[in-house]
Design an enzyme around this catalytic site. Structure first.
Site, PDB file in Angstrom:
ATOM      1  N   GLY A   1       0.901  -1.336   0.235  1.00 37.43           N
ATOM      2  CA  GLY A   1       0.019  -0.050  -0.048  1.00 37.43           C
ATOM      3  C   GLY A   1       0.874   1.118   0.124  1.00 37.43           C
ATOM      4  O   GLY A   1       2.052   1.482   0.783  1.00 37.43           O
TER       5      GLY A   1
ATOM      6  N   GLY B   1      -0.910   4.347  -0.024  1.00 35.14           N
ATOM      7  CA  GLY B   1      -1.708   5.482   0.508  1.00 35.14           C
ATOM      8  C   GLY B   1      -0.939   6.285   1.568  1.00 35.14           C
ATOM      9  O   GLY B   1       0.270   6.069   1.853  1.00 35.14           O
ATOM     10  N   LEU B   2      -1.717   7.452   2.434  1.00 32.01           N
ATOM     11  CA  LEU B   2      -1.041   7.913   3.347  1.00 32.01           C
ATOM     12  C   LEU B   2      -0.393   6.882   4.414  1.00 32.01           C
ATOM     13  O   LEU B   2       0.897   7.263   4.826  1.00 32.01           O
ATOM     14  CB  LEU B   2      -1.910   8.871   4.183  1.00 32.01           C
ATOM     15  N   ALA B   3      -0.955   6.032   4.786  1.00 39.50           N
ATOM     16  CA  ALA B   3      -0.528   5.108   5.869  1.00 39.50           C
ATOM     17  C   ALA B   3       0.757   4.381   5.234  1.00 39.50           C
ATOM     18  O   ALA B   3       1.839   4.254   5.726  1.00 39.50           O
ATOM     19  CB  ALA B   3      -1.483   4.122   6.309  1.00 39.50           C
TER      20      ALA B   3
ATOM     21  N   ARG C   1     -21.155  12.522  11.546  1.00 34.01           N
ATOM     22  CA  ARG C   1     -21.473  11.959  10.212  1.00 34.01           C
ATOM     23  C   ARG C   1     -22.913  10.764  10.514  1.00 34.01           C
ATOM     24  O   ARG C   1     -23.726  10.880   9.854  1.00 34.01           O
ATOM     25  CB  ARG C   1     -20.399  11.347   9.575  1.00 34.01           C
TER      26      ARG C   1
ATOM     27  N   HIS D   1     -18.871   5.326   2.836  1.00 35.72           N
ATOM     28  CA  HIS D   1     -17.652   6.519   2.700  1.00 35.72           C
ATOM     29  C   HIS D   1     -16.415   5.754   3.462  1.00 35.72           C
ATOM     30  O   HIS D   1     -15.265   5.843   2.824  1.00 35.72           O
ATOM     31  CB  HIS D   1     -17.832   7.524   3.534  1.00 35.72           C
TER      32      HIS D   1
ATOM     33  N   GLU E   1      -6.509   2.848   7.140  1.00 32.24           N
ATOM     34  CA  GLU E   1      -7.960   2.462   7.319  1.00 32.24           C
ATOM     35  C   GLU E   1      -8.144   0.953   7.419  1.00 32.24           C
ATOM     36  O   GLU E   1      -9.231   0.314   7.740  1.00 32.24           O
ATOM     37  CB  GLU E   1      -8.508   3.138   6.007  1.00 32.24           C
TER      38      GLU E   1
HETATM   39  C1  LIG Z   1     -13.858  11.117  -1.202  1.00 29.87           C
HETATM   40  C2  LIG Z   1     -13.179  10.878   0.056  1.00 29.87           C
HETATM   41  C3  LIG Z   1     -12.768  11.989   0.876  1.00 29.87           C
HETATM   42  C4  LIG Z   1     -12.196  11.952   2.058  1.00 29.87           C
HETATM   43  N1  LIG Z   1     -11.629  12.854   2.664  1.00 29.87           N
HETATM   44  C5  LIG Z   1     -11.193  12.765   3.981  1.00 29.87           C
HETATM   45  C6  LIG Z   1     -10.506  14.044   4.660  1.00 29.87           C
HETATM   46  O1  LIG Z   1     -11.058  15.111   4.249  1.00 29.87           O
HETATM   47  N2  LIG Z   1      -9.881  13.759   5.829  1.00 29.87           N
HETATM   48  C7  LIG Z   1      -9.760  12.607   6.310  1.00 29.87           C
HETATM   49  O2  LIG Z   1      -9.282  12.381   7.387  1.00 29.87           O
HETATM   50  N3  LIG Z   1     -10.055  11.497   5.715  1.00 29.87           N
HETATM   51  C8  LIG Z   1     -10.758  11.433   4.531  1.00 29.87           C
HETATM   52  N4  LIG Z   1     -11.075  10.407   3.728  1.00 29.87           N
HETATM   53  C9  LIG Z   1     -10.757   9.214   4.409  1.00 29.87           C
HETATM   54  C10 LIG Z   1      -9.279   8.913   3.947  1.00 29.87           C
HETATM   55  O3  LIG Z   1      -9.176   9.199   2.646  1.00 29.87           O
HETATM   56  C11 LIG Z   1      -8.704   7.293   3.852  1.00 29.87           C
HETATM   57  O4  LIG Z   1      -9.333   6.810   5.166  1.00 29.87           O
HETATM   58  C12 LIG Z   1      -7.258   7.141   3.752  1.00 29.87           C
HETATM   59  O5  LIG Z   1      -6.809   8.052   2.711  1.00 29.87           O
HETATM   60  C13 LIG Z   1      -6.985   5.785   3.857  1.00 29.87           C
HETATM   61  O6  LIG Z   1      -5.702   5.840   3.615  1.00 29.87           O
HETATM   62  P1  LIG Z   1      -4.888   4.443   3.620  1.00 29.87           P
HETATM   63  O7  LIG Z   1      -3.404   4.714   3.590  1.00 29.87           O
HETATM   64  O8  LIG Z   1      -5.101   3.502   4.886  1.00 29.87           O
HETATM   65  O9  LIG Z   1      -5.260   3.642   2.357  1.00 29.87           O
HETATM   66  P2  LIG Z   1      -5.574   4.177   0.916  1.00 29.87           P
HETATM   67  O10 LIG Z   1      -5.545   5.440   0.342  1.00 29.87           O
HETATM   68  O11 LIG Z   1      -6.933   3.361   0.216  1.00 29.87           O
HETATM   69  O12 LIG Z   1      -4.372   3.114   0.004  1.00 29.87           O
HETATM   70  C14 LIG Z   1      -4.414   1.812  -0.330  1.00 29.87           C
HETATM   71  C15 LIG Z   1      -3.301   1.267  -1.000  1.00 29.87           C
HETATM   72  O13 LIG Z   1      -2.911   0.157  -0.916  1.00 29.87           O
HETATM   73  C16 LIG Z   1      -2.994  -0.268  -2.113  1.00 29.87           C
HETATM   74  N5  LIG Z   1      -3.412  -1.700  -2.338  1.00 29.87           N
HETATM   75  C17 LIG Z   1      -4.833  -2.231  -1.932  1.00 29.87           C
HETATM   76  N6  LIG Z   1      -4.936  -3.500  -2.075  1.00 29.87           N
HETATM   77  C18 LIG Z   1      -4.017  -3.953  -2.446  1.00 29.87           C
HETATM   78  C19 LIG Z   1      -3.220  -4.945  -2.835  1.00 29.87           C
HETATM   79  N7  LIG Z   1      -4.005  -6.441  -2.622  1.00 29.87           N
HETATM   80  N8  LIG Z   1      -1.857  -5.172  -3.274  1.00 29.87           N
HETATM   81  C20 LIG Z   1      -1.162  -4.207  -3.273  1.00 29.87           C
HETATM   82  N9  LIG Z   1      -1.647  -2.920  -3.068  1.00 29.87           N
HETATM   83  C21 LIG Z   1      -2.932  -2.852  -2.770  1.00 29.87           C
HETATM   84  C22 LIG Z   1      -3.456   0.479  -2.776  1.00 29.87           C
HETATM   85  O14 LIG Z   1      -2.931   0.380  -4.474  1.00 29.87           O
HETATM   86  C23 LIG Z   1      -3.147   1.948  -2.498  1.00 29.87           C
HETATM   87  O15 LIG Z   1      -1.781   2.155  -2.604  1.00 29.87           O
HETATM   88  C24 LIG Z   1     -11.822  10.737   2.574  1.00 29.87           C
HETATM   89  C25 LIG Z   1     -12.411   9.453   1.676  1.00 29.87           C
HETATM   90  C26 LIG Z   1     -12.665   9.518   0.542  1.00 29.87           C
HETATM   91  C27 LIG Z   1     -13.256   8.364  -0.002  1.00 29.87           C
END
Ligand SMILES: Cc1cc2nc3c(=O)[nH]c(=O)nc-3n(C[C@H](O)[C@H](O)[C@H](O)COP(=O)(O)OP(=O)(O)OC[C@H]3O[C@@H](n4cnc5c(N)ncnc54)[C@H](O)[C@@H]3O)c2cc1C
Length: 662
Positions: free
Chosen positions: A51, A53-55, A353, A424, A448
């Site tokens: 992954g 994403g931000l995490a 929410r 969401h 997440e």
């Molecule tokens: C439209 C929208 C607006 C939002 N606005 C806000 C906000 O303003 N403030 C806030 O705090 N939160 C907000 N959120 C929530 C927040 O964006 C998410 O909870 C957060 O970005 C999740 O980050 P993450 O790094 O956990 O996962 P993600 O950003 O979902 O990243 C997942 C990563 O895992 C990778 N991945 C997934 N499955 C696999 C796999 N099987 N193999 C390899 N790679 C894989 C993907 O390619 C990606 O790189 C919003 C959400 C949405 C939908």
């Protein structure tokens, strides 16, 4: 439906590795006493991070900066296209720049209360504690947070708080934060400390028993999405940061590629799935407008700072709106029902929410909805435009207004926006201890994807905070406590039987799917699942609806495995195959959500069981029976999962009925 098995097993605070001592000292004490890995040994250890994403990006960059060798995977063609880029409204921190009474304790308290007293106190306090460092880190990276005229960072308010603690970059906060994390990641890719695997999807985790018979995560199996090749990768530890599973509902605000497959892979290897039924329904999304839609669009919660939510007071006005005979602006002020301000005077339009979504549903169920389907309420900026001027509103929310106009073809500066709740975010996820380690050794889960710090309802702008807290400030410490015992473990060959076995399982699954050659597209089955989820496991759930959901999902599973059609080849680029593999897991997640929701005979946060509500329609918890994290343990393909409970003790806060009225 077979009855679920229930074990007496309980997760104690010791098992969850919650440090002893006063709340505000726990994290410091942990860091003072955890085991470390020295620089020379860090170079000998490989960490897989799935992954970006931000995490994931923040964790991969930080671990590499510390000296570990990182293998980082993502589905997209670039790490910076992860779903996090979609985040709009902002990120919370307890800086108290507004001098409006904020503090680490208050952010902690708001989060515990917002989560309806279903989150672990120690984790939430740590989250609030590191929140301020996140802002410093991101500013140092050059993230262009909005600033006030004098140059200081600006803040706005999000739901469930009476202070302004949300840092933002227009309506593109996620994008800017991700570009910051991506810069840090790119630096490490350039230095050779991170090996980046774009367009690679993890399809299984490889677990190997050590000489003491202890199972440990030692690698992953991934599919190269461009060539279709199945590949094996070793790591001394595996960190999963793959985001949430909201797309089980088909229509959601999540990115199309967001999925829950990695979570299910971990679950099948013994990682507990915690609170799967806690899904967040966001109140301000653009209403669904057709049957061929594949995505719903969020209008950021930040809009509730200045937008006022209302429906007509009179049913006949609502009916005329539904028939298209009048517009919102034709309804005079005295005939408008600002129902959130009416019901919750203290928080008004900024209630959390779950509360705002249910209130919208209540009005629409009673016939006061305002679009042609009757499933929408107004979000109106006319007051704000009058008070602040159109320029100011445009400067704050311009890109969101533009997005709305492009999708709905109506000018939101002139007509109130129409919004409706949509799926969401998922608060549930893989269970982790205080170290963010799952119930499988060496397997960590962040962002997440884990069950996290939000209890039964996440407050707005707290997901970005949690993802970055996990990646920049928590995991880089806690993973060392595990890896310090692994310094003597040599890199393992991916020819080991466990890798071969895992790869074989994947190949057979793909062959089975490709062999079906039925009549239904993947999307048509996914849509059917989504409808079942929305209708029976959605905003209002009952024992009856949940039992129906389980039956319907079982039928969908049969249909999927006997009638799905996947064109093309397995050993090349094949989007339909990718979607089918994810749908196979969404079906299992959907069922697990229903099973968990059925078990939880109470209403809390995003989980609203209609049988448990006050006469005013507010959620009614049953603290004596359900003050626990429900951890589900996989017991096999055809048997029901086991329930393991982690009791939630509130040592530092008093559990109350949530009150946003006064
Ligand atoms: C439209 C929208 C607006 C939002 N606005 C806000 C906000 O303003 N403030 C806030 O705090 N939160 C907000 N959120 C929530 C927040 O964006 C998410 O909870 C957060 O970005 C999740 O980050 P993450 O790094 O956990 O996962 P993600 O950003 O979902 O990243 C997942 C990563 O895992 C990778 N991945 C997934 N499955 C696999 C796999 N099987 N193999 C390899 N790679 C894989 C993907 O390619 C990606 O790189 C919003 C959400 C949405 C939908």
């Amino acid at each position: 439906m077979a009855t679920k098995k229930q074990t007496a097993q309980v997760i104690t605070p010791e098992m969850a590795k919650i440090p002893a001592g006063p709340l505000e000292k726990k994290w410091t004490n942990y860091k003072d006493h955890q085991k470390l890995v020295n620089p020379a040994n860090k170079r000998r250890l490989d960490v897989i991070v799935v992954g970006t994403g931000l995490a994931g990006a923040s964790a991969a960059a930080s671990l590499a900066e510390m000296g570990f060798n990182v293998l980082n995977f993502c589905i997209q063609d670039s790490p910076r296209r992860a779903h996090s880029i979609a985040a709009q409204g902002g990120i919370n921190a307890a800086k108290n720049y507004q001098n409006d009474g904020d503090s680490v304790y208050r952010l902690f308290y708001d989060t515990i209360k917002g989560g309806d007293y279903r989150a672990r106190e120690a984790n939430v306090y740590r989250l609030a504690e590191v929140s301020n460092s996140i802002i410093d880190q991101c500013v140092a990276q050059g993230v262009p947070f909005a600033r006030e005229y004098g140059g200081l960072l600006d803040n706005r308010s999000f739901g469930g708080a009476q202070v302004s603690r949300t840092f933002y970059a227009k309506g593109q906060t996620g994008q800017q934060l991700l570009l910051g994390a991506y810069s840090a990641l790119s630096r490490q890719i350039g230095k050779g400390k991170v090996k980046m695997y774009n367009r690679h999807e993890m399809l299984d985790v490889v677990v190997i028993r050590d000489e003491n018979g202890e199972s440990r995560a030692r690698g992953i199996i991934a599919r190269n999405l461009v060539t279709g090749r199945i590949e094996r990768y070793f790591g001394h530890a595996v960190v999963v940061a793959t985001g949430g599973y909201g797309n089980a509902f088909f229509l959601s605000t999540n990115a199309m590629a967001s999925n829950g497959s990695a979570a299910m892979q971990m679950y099948r290897h013994g990682a507990y799935f915690a609170n799967p039924c806690y899904a967040q329904i966001h109140p301000t999304c653009i209403p669904k407008h057709g049957d061929f839609q594949s995505k719903l669009t969020l209008m950021s919660e930040s809009l509730r700072n200045d937008g006022r939510i209302w429906v007509p007071k009179k049913l006949e006005d609502a009916q005329r709106l539904q028939r298209g005979e009048i517009k919102g602006r034709d309804i005079p002020e005295e005939d408008r029902d600002y129902y959130l301000e009416r019901r919750y005077p203290a928080f008004g339009n900024l209630v959390p929410r779950d509360v705002a979504s249910r209130a919208a549903k209540e009005r629409c169920d009673k016939g006061y909805g305002v679009n042609n389907t009757g499933l929408a309420v107004f979000l109106d900026f006319s007051d704000a435009i009058q008070r602040l001027g159109k320029d100011v509103v445009e400067a704050k929310y311009g890109n969101l207004f533009q997005m709305y106009e492009k999708i709905v073809d109506e000018n939101p500066y002139e007509e109130p926006m129409m919004i409706f709740p949509a799926i969401h975010y998922t608060m549930g996820g893989i269970w982790v201890d205080y170290e963010l380690q799952t119930s499988v050794k060496g397997l960590f889960c962040i962002g997440e994807a884990n069950f996290s710090d939000h209890g039964a309802n996440r407050l707005g702008a707290s997901a970005l905070m949690q993802g970055l807290a996990d990646g920049y400030f928590v995991l880089p410490y806690t993973i060392q406590n595990y890896l310090s015992d692994q310094i003597g473990v040599p890199r393992m060959s991916t020819d080991l039987p466990e890798f071969a076995e895992a790869e074989k399982g994947i190949t057979e699954k793909i062959e089975k799917l490709m062999a079906v050659q039925g009549n239904r597209s993947v999307d048509s089955i996914h849509k059917e699942l989504g409808l079942v989820m929305w209708d029976f496991v959605g905003m209002g759930r009952t024992a009856e609806s949940l039992k129906t959901a389980v039956e319907k999902i079982d039928a969908i599973k049969k249909e999927f495995w006997s009638n799905v059609y996947i064109p093309g080849e397995a050993n090349s680029l094949n989007n339909e195959l990718e979607k089918a593999l994810r749908l196979a897991d969404f079906i299992e997640i959907g069922r697990l959500m229903a099973v968990d929701a059925l078990n939880r005979e109470e209403s809390c946060g995003g989980h609203f069981r209609e049988e448990y509500q006050t006469p005013e329609g507010e959620a009614m918890r049953q603290d004596d029976k359900f003050s626990y994290v429900a951890c589900w343990k996989y017991t096999g393909e055809d048997s029901e999962p086991e329930l393991i409970k982690e009791p939630l003790d509130y040592e530092f806060t008093e559990r109350k009925t949530r009150n946003y009225k006064s």
